[in-house]
Design a protein around this motif. Sequence first.
Motif, PDB file in Angstrom:
ATOM      1  N   GLN A 123       0.871  -1.198   0.000  1.00  0.00           N
ATOM      2  CA  GLN A 123       0.000   0.000   0.000  1.00  0.00           C
ATOM      3  C   GLN A 123       0.898   1.235   0.000  1.00  0.00           C
ATOM      4  N   THR A 151       0.470 -12.403  -7.462  1.00  0.00           N
ATOM      5  CA  THR A 151       0.881 -10.988  -7.299  1.00  0.00           C
ATOM      6  C   THR A 151      -0.218 -10.058  -7.764  1.00  0.00           C
ATOM      7  N   PHE A 152      -0.807 -10.390  -8.917  1.00  0.00           N
ATOM      8  CA  PHE A 152      -1.897  -9.544  -9.443  1.00  0.00           C
ATOM      9  C   PHE A 152      -3.115  -9.583  -8.514  1.00  0.00           C
ATOM     10  N   GLN A 155      -2.919  -7.304  -5.457  1.00  0.00           N
ATOM     11  CA  GLN A 155      -3.219  -5.883  -5.672  1.00  0.00           C
ATOM     12  C   GLN A 155      -4.689  -5.585  -5.414  1.00  0.00           C
ATOM     13  N   HIS A 156      -5.562  -6.536  -5.747  1.00  0.00           N
ATOM     14  CA  HIS A 156      -7.001  -6.345  -5.521  1.00  0.00           C
ATOM     15  C   HIS A 156      -7.350  -6.505  -4.034  1.00  0.00           C
TER      16      HIS A 156
END
Length: 825
Positions: A123, A151-152, A155-156
């Motif tokens: 963050q 990893t993607f 992010q969510h």
Amino acid sequence: MQARYTALFELNQLSQECNALDSFYPQVHKTIASLMTAENFFIVLYDQTFETLEFVYYIDEKDEKPSGIIDYEDYEGSLTHLVIESKQPLLLTPELEKQLFDNYKITQFGARGTDWLGVPLLQNGLVIGTITVQSYDEKVRYTDNDLNLLTFAAQHVVGAMVRLQDQQRLKNAVNARTKELMAQIREREKSELLQESLYRISELTMDLDLNIDTFYSKVHNIIGQLINAQNFFIAKYEQATNTLSFSYYVDENTENLITDFQPRKLSNFYSELVLRRRETVLLTYKEMMALYREGITKKPQDDIHSWLGVPLIYAGKLLGVMVLQSYDNKTTYNQQDAELLHFVSNHVSAAIKRRELADFERRSHELLEQQVKLRTLALEDEITHRKQAEKLLQHTAAHDSLTGLPNRTVFLDLLNHAIACAKRKTAFSFAVLFLDLDRFKVVNDSLGHHAGDVLLKIIARELLTIVRDDDTVARLGGDEFVILIEDLSSNEEAFEVAQRITDFLQQPFTIENQLVYIGTSIGISFSNERYDDADTMLRDADTAMYHAKDKGRGRYEIFDGSMHQKVQNALSLETDIREAIAWQEFIPYFQPIIKLDDQALVGFEALARWQSTKRGFVYPNDFIPLAEDTGLIKALDMQIIEASCQQLKIWQDELGCDAMYVSCNLFANHFFSTTLPQDIENILLRTGLSPHNLRVELTERALLENADIVLTNMQALKNLGVKILLDDFGTGYSSLGYLHRFPIDVLKIDKSFISNVHEHANHRAIIKTIVDLANNLHMSTVGEGIESLVDAQLLEQMDCAYGQGYYFAKPMSPQDATSYIIEKS
């Protein structure tokens, strides 16, 4: 591939819709498990401030879940520690694991498996935790594709976690608070700037000779003083052709400037969304994408960050839309910006309509001249049409656009005329009633400005029925009304009108299916030979109205000379305060702060006292509010801090109380100054006092505006060694959102909760919530206003560490405080 896309879409929806962490983590696990083998899965939260780890979700076929809060250093050498320190994803195969062991990069934690896959939760560039999957089966191996996918997905997860964490903190600590305590802050400087800006816009709307493009430019400049309006446009809606044309636009994105602002048929852009809903629309990029995925709007620009649009409506007719948009992450519009822009839109709508009427009048005049040449017989009809247009224009310019009542200009003209009549006819008597609604702001804040507008229109209509036919009711703006009562036979007639209005406004109103109570305070000024102009008489009625508010509201007061004298007294007091600062008449009195478990003296709070050479002893309530209003409080505070530091240094040298501290109050505006840390450091250098012996107290108001400079100043003071106390906690906005953002050491629980706390269960609940919150955030608590042994014992039982109040000692002069220290030694 479709399954992964669907799962990631579900993860994105989950981050928007989930409302509780307990249900959020299992759903994240379920979603990731649909993308890869994730029978062993855990989420760890990392607190950088306190250097701790917490396993908030843990599913593993071999190892037990680590419980509680764990010191970060205890996990040094773990794979989780490695991911946090590197801020990089890690795919650990047996080969890489052996290499890391051989190089002493990691040590063994838990059962050994086949593959281990962990990614950091980031963050704003800081690691707040990790997500991990691992395998104990040789048949289940992870690839780089799995690493990229996790990893993607992380992010969510981050945004929803932070949102839900803040929401959880808020729920845990605010259950005992009432809704009113969350909406009681309104900054005076911001309000004055808003009033000035709206007045300037109102002036522009009255200038019909002003070019429309110049008008839009000036409105843009005024809005830009209140909100970041670097990207701004006004578009008009043509109902006949169902088109949108851009009357004015300024945008930093110049590549598509011409094409983006061409007239267009209504489509599914965001401006059209405002027109369809006929209400303010405030959107982030994520919300814009959600609307796009639902097929409601077109896809937003990739560089858009925040978007705010308000409809332009006049007398129920949709005129167009006014929009602000931001391409910068530093500028995010909020609900306050939305309400402000909506309020401004009323003035812009009125101006557009006035100019339409003016243009209509001009075109009618041109048509009239043509018709004179062509057909003489139609001349009278055309002249009548022209006069009607002129009459409508004059009425619009002279009346309030919301209520239809006469405006300030018309009222002042009528009042000046009445004053002139009274000069000629000594028997002619009249009165001015100045009304202000007592709780109108509560309606606006709780139900919205639309409900407030509805209420104002109802009140305006009813006021016309209460007064006599020859009396005049006008609206000055906001929730202020004035009434001119002419040709009085006695003052009782004015009192009767004032009483009828007071009784009427004490009754509840039903607004949007909800009962609201407002009430009014009324000031009355009667005609007098001393009045030569309307402004002076209106000012005196306004002064009387404020006296009515001071005496309890819901009443009326008649202006007399003593009220004017009170204003003069305030000016005289301000002069004396300035002299007292120059003569250093303000001195600190010291109230002890006691450790509740053993009654030990730990420090003093320094309180300003004034022994004036002119006035004698002046109570703080008589000079502190005026000092704050005039800005003199800043010099006064610094004088008290320096004197307090000098006194504490004397005690240290003479009595050896090196651990004792002094706590000094700072007015909120101090923290808006870039020189504050240096000013404090200079005082410490002059007095020779160590920074850790000084504490400064501020109220919540300082945390709610100019947050960047306030945070910078607080961090600078902390770096210097000065501790920071939050005073009167529980009485203001009390948003838990700022407690973890600002470096606060101590919460001081307001005395309104502590006085006779043993008799009020709700007060005990609030105090316990505050103490638990402070302990969880590693802050201390001080209970203020302790007046009995029972209160002190109850606070100690609720784990409140320190206290002060008359039970221990009243504020004392430096001499008496010296004796007190010796006695407590």
